[in-house]
Design an enzyme around this catalytic site. Structure first.
Site, mmCIF file in Angstrom:
data_model
loop_
_atom_site.group_PDB
_atom_site.id
_atom_site.type_symbol
_atom_site.label_atom_id
_atom_site.label_comp_id
_atom_site.label_asym_id
_atom_site.label_seq_id
_atom_site.Cartn_x
_atom_site.Cartn_y
_atom_site.Cartn_z
ATOM 1 N N THR A 181 -8.202 3.402 7.856
ATOM 2 C CA THR A 181 -9.506 2.563 8.094
ATOM 3 C C THR A 181 -9.385 1.726 9.255
ATOM 4 O OG1 THR A 181 -8.723 2.234 5.548
ATOM 5 C CG2 THR A 181 -10.611 0.803 6.495
ATOM 6 N N ASP B 271 0.048 4.703 -0.032
ATOM 7 C CA ASP B 271 -0.658 5.894 0.270
ATOM 8 C C ASP B 271 0.262 6.588 1.220
ATOM 9 O OD1 ASP B 271 -2.901 4.621 -0.704
ATOM 10 O OD2 ASP B 271 -4.069 4.134 1.010
ATOM 11 N N HIS B 272 1.110 5.947 1.945
ATOM 12 C CA HIS B 272 1.648 6.850 3.213
ATOM 13 C C HIS B 272 2.836 7.507 2.287
ATOM 14 C CE1 HIS B 272 -0.351 5.612 6.214
ATOM 15 N NE2 HIS B 272 0.019 4.163 6.131
ATOM 16 N N ARG C 68 -9.000 8.427 -1.348
ATOM 17 C CA ARG C 68 -10.277 8.553 -0.332
ATOM 18 C C ARG C 68 -10.866 9.808 -0.884
ATOM 19 N NH1 ARG C 68 -10.271 8.162 4.996
ATOM 20 N NH2 ARG C 68 -8.965 6.159 5.791
ATOM 21 N N ARG D 57 -6.922 12.623 0.796
ATOM 22 C CA ARG D 57 -5.960 13.317 1.663
ATOM 23 C C ARG D 57 -4.708 12.695 1.447
ATOM 24 N NH1 ARG D 57 -7.069 9.709 7.330
ATOM 25 N NH2 ARG D 57 -9.102 10.560 6.944
ATOM 26 N N HIS D 58 -4.245 11.644 0.429
ATOM 27 C CA HIS D 58 -2.928 11.140 0.176
ATOM 28 C C HIS D 58 -3.215 11.028 -1.540
ATOM 29 C CE1 HIS D 58 -5.193 7.620 1.187
ATOM 30 N NE2 HIS D 58 -4.741 7.496 2.373
ATOM 31 N N GLU E 185 -8.399 0.493 -3.119
ATOM 32 C CA GLU E 185 -9.235 0.774 -1.876
ATOM 33 C C GLU E 185 -10.172 1.841 -2.068
ATOM 34 O OE1 GLU E 185 -7.025 1.059 1.578
ATOM 35 O OE2 GLU E 185 -5.846 -1.004 1.363
ATOM 36 N N GLU F 33 -11.166 -9.426 2.158
ATOM 37 C CA GLU F 33 -10.133 -9.119 2.869
ATOM 38 C C GLU F 33 -10.234 -8.959 4.414
ATOM 39 O OE1 GLU F 33 -7.704 -6.057 1.542
ATOM 40 O OE2 GLU F 33 -6.625 -5.644 3.523
ATOM 41 N N ARG G 92 3.445 18.502 2.383
ATOM 42 C CA ARG G 92 4.210 19.798 2.221
ATOM 43 C C ARG G 92 3.485 20.298 0.885
ATOM 44 N NH1 ARG G 92 9.448 21.068 3.480
ATOM 45 N NH2 ARG G 92 9.641 23.262 2.608
ATOM 46 N N GLY H 177 0.691 -1.700 4.236
ATOM 47 C CA GLY H 177 1.127 -0.418 4.081
ATOM 48 C C GLY H 177 2.232 0.108 4.967
ATOM 49 N N HIS H 178 1.824 0.526 6.177
ATOM 50 C CA HIS H 178 2.672 1.362 7.091
ATOM 51 C C HIS H 178 3.901 0.922 7.413
ATOM 52 C CE1 HIS H 178 3.044 4.427 10.066
ATOM 53 N NE2 HIS H 178 3.438 3.623 10.937
ATOM 54 N N ASN I 24 0.832 -1.205 -0.018
ATOM 55 C CA ASN I 24 0.099 0.044 -0.018
ATOM 56 C C ASN I 24 0.777 1.023 0.029
ATOM 57 O OD1 ASN I 24 -1.548 2.119 0.813
ATOM 58 N ND2 ASN I 24 -2.994 0.851 1.550
ATOM 59 N N HIS J 265 -5.380 3.827 -1.906
ATOM 60 C CA HIS J 265 -6.734 4.437 -1.568
ATOM 61 C C HIS J 265 -6.960 5.472 -1.996
ATOM 62 C CE1 HIS J 265 -9.667 4.315 2.090
ATOM 63 N NE2 HIS J 265 -10.254 4.805 1.203
ATOM 64 N N HIS K 108 -4.221 -5.048 7.477
ATOM 65 C CA HIS K 108 -4.172 -3.980 8.253
ATOM 66 C C HIS K 108 -3.453 -4.439 9.581
ATOM 67 C CE1 HIS K 108 -5.988 -0.120 9.303
ATOM 68 N NE2 HIS K 108 -5.744 -0.388 10.518
HETATM 69 N N1 PXP Z 1 -6.014 -3.110 3.746
HETATM 70 C C1 PXP Z 1 -6.914 -2.193 3.626
HETATM 71 C C2 PXP Z 1 -8.077 -2.673 3.140
HETATM 72 C C3 PXP Z 1 -6.557 -0.948 4.303
HETATM 73 O O1 PXP Z 1 -7.556 -0.056 4.181
HETATM 74 C C4 PXP Z 1 -5.338 -0.636 4.778
HETATM 75 C C5 PXP Z 1 -4.859 0.636 5.143
HETATM 76 O O2 PXP Z 1 -4.995 1.563 4.343
HETATM 77 C C6 PXP Z 1 -4.233 -1.934 4.736
HETATM 78 C C7 PXP Z 1 -4.758 -2.952 4.328
HETATM 79 C C8 PXP Z 1 -2.897 -1.592 5.031
HETATM 80 O O3 PXP Z 1 -2.946 -1.210 6.675
HETATM 81 P P1 PXP Z 1 -1.425 -0.950 7.165
HETATM 82 O O4 PXP Z 1 -0.905 0.415 6.795
HETATM 83 O O5 PXP Z 1 -1.805 -0.933 8.621
HETATM 84 O O6 PXP Z 1 -0.560 -2.142 6.793
#
Ligand code: PXP
Length: 241
Positions: free
Chosen positions: A101, A9-10, A45, A49-50, A70, A151, A18, A213-214, A7, A43, A191
């Site tokens: 989420t 997004d971050h 949104r 936001r990202h 997503e 999922e 910025r 992701g994170h 993921n 994702h 997640h």
């Molecule tokens: N799966 C879904 C459906 C999500 O919404 C997210 C967060 O965007 C993730 C996976 C990834 O989660 P994490 O960033 O905690 O790894």
């Protein structure tokens, strides 16, 4: 090995902080693929936001593995997804005040609103997945609504710390996989998964895809995206059932 969805997004979150044009999430997607990602997840949104609308065409053009979007079931977002035609759309709950989420989509309560979104996306040849909690009623309802995949939310597992708590969450996920398979669904997980907690989840039979992701983006800050993804791939291989 299960599909690894990274993921991105971050990366876009840092860019938006910025209001600049870097770091570029599309570049991150390319690096993630070079590190062994077999899916790129993003994702879009409602509040942008990202990831933003401008990211979508170059992202689609740069991703040669599965592209997983997503998204909420808001009409505008469903229309954008139907036009973009990623390989898969994962329907998630979206609350503006949330940091990420939180929990799964309540497909039982929202079935009347979810059903037309699933149909519209499937009519465009997109695989549709429901991000839900590992609860039998939610999984069975997802199958009834025409989802091809679910999922399972691994957030509760990621928050559990005591041995008994961890065992209970792993049992819930194992039961969820069985119900999903009985309903003919592909089962994914995501997640809160990290390098430290992925082992017991990766060792479970039945998960076909993980979306992370994170943790990967955090490690990428120090070792680079390619190496960070490679390290997660190595863990998935190591723990493969
Ligand atoms: N799966 C879904 C459906 C999500 O919404 C997210 C967060 O965007 C993730 C996976 C990834 O989660 P994490 O960033 O905690 O790894």
């Amino acid at each position: 090995m299960a599909t690894l969805g990274v993921n991105i997004d971050h990366v876009a979150t840092v860019r938006q902080a910025r209001g600049a044009d870097e770091p570029d999430p599309v570049w991150a997607a390319v690096e993630a693929q070079l590190g062994g990602a077999t899916c790129i997840t993003f994702h879009l949104r409602e509040d942008r936001r990202h990831m933003t609308d401008r990211d979508l065409p170059p992202l689609k053009a740069s991703v040669n593995v599965k592209l997983n979007m997503e998204m909420s079931i808001a009409a505008e977002i469903v229309r954008i997804a139907a036009d973009l035609r990623p390989n898969q759309c994962t329907l998630v709950p979206e609350r503006r005040a949330e940091r990420t989420t939180e929990g799964g989509l309540d497909v039982v309560r929202l079935r009347r609103r979810v059903a037309p979104a699933v149909k519209r996306l499937r009519d465009r040849g997109i695989v549709v997945s429901a991000f839900i909690e590992p609860i039998a009623e939610q999984i069975e309802c997802s199958a009834e609504l025409g989802f091809e995949a679910v999922e399972l939310w691994t957030g509760a597992y990621s928050h559990a710390h005591s041995p008994a708590g961890l065992r209970a969450e792993l049992d819930r996920l194992r039961d969820g996989i069985s119900v999903g398979q009985r309903c003919g669904l592909e089962v994914h997980g995501g997640h809160g998964l990290t390098y430290r907690n992925i082992g017991p989840i990766a060792a479970m039979s039945g998960f076909g895809e993980f979306n992370i992701g994170h943790s990967i983006v955090s490690r990428a800050m120090f070792v680079g995206m390619r190496a960070a993804v490679r390290q997660m791939v190595d863990l998935l291989v190591q723990f493969e059932p």
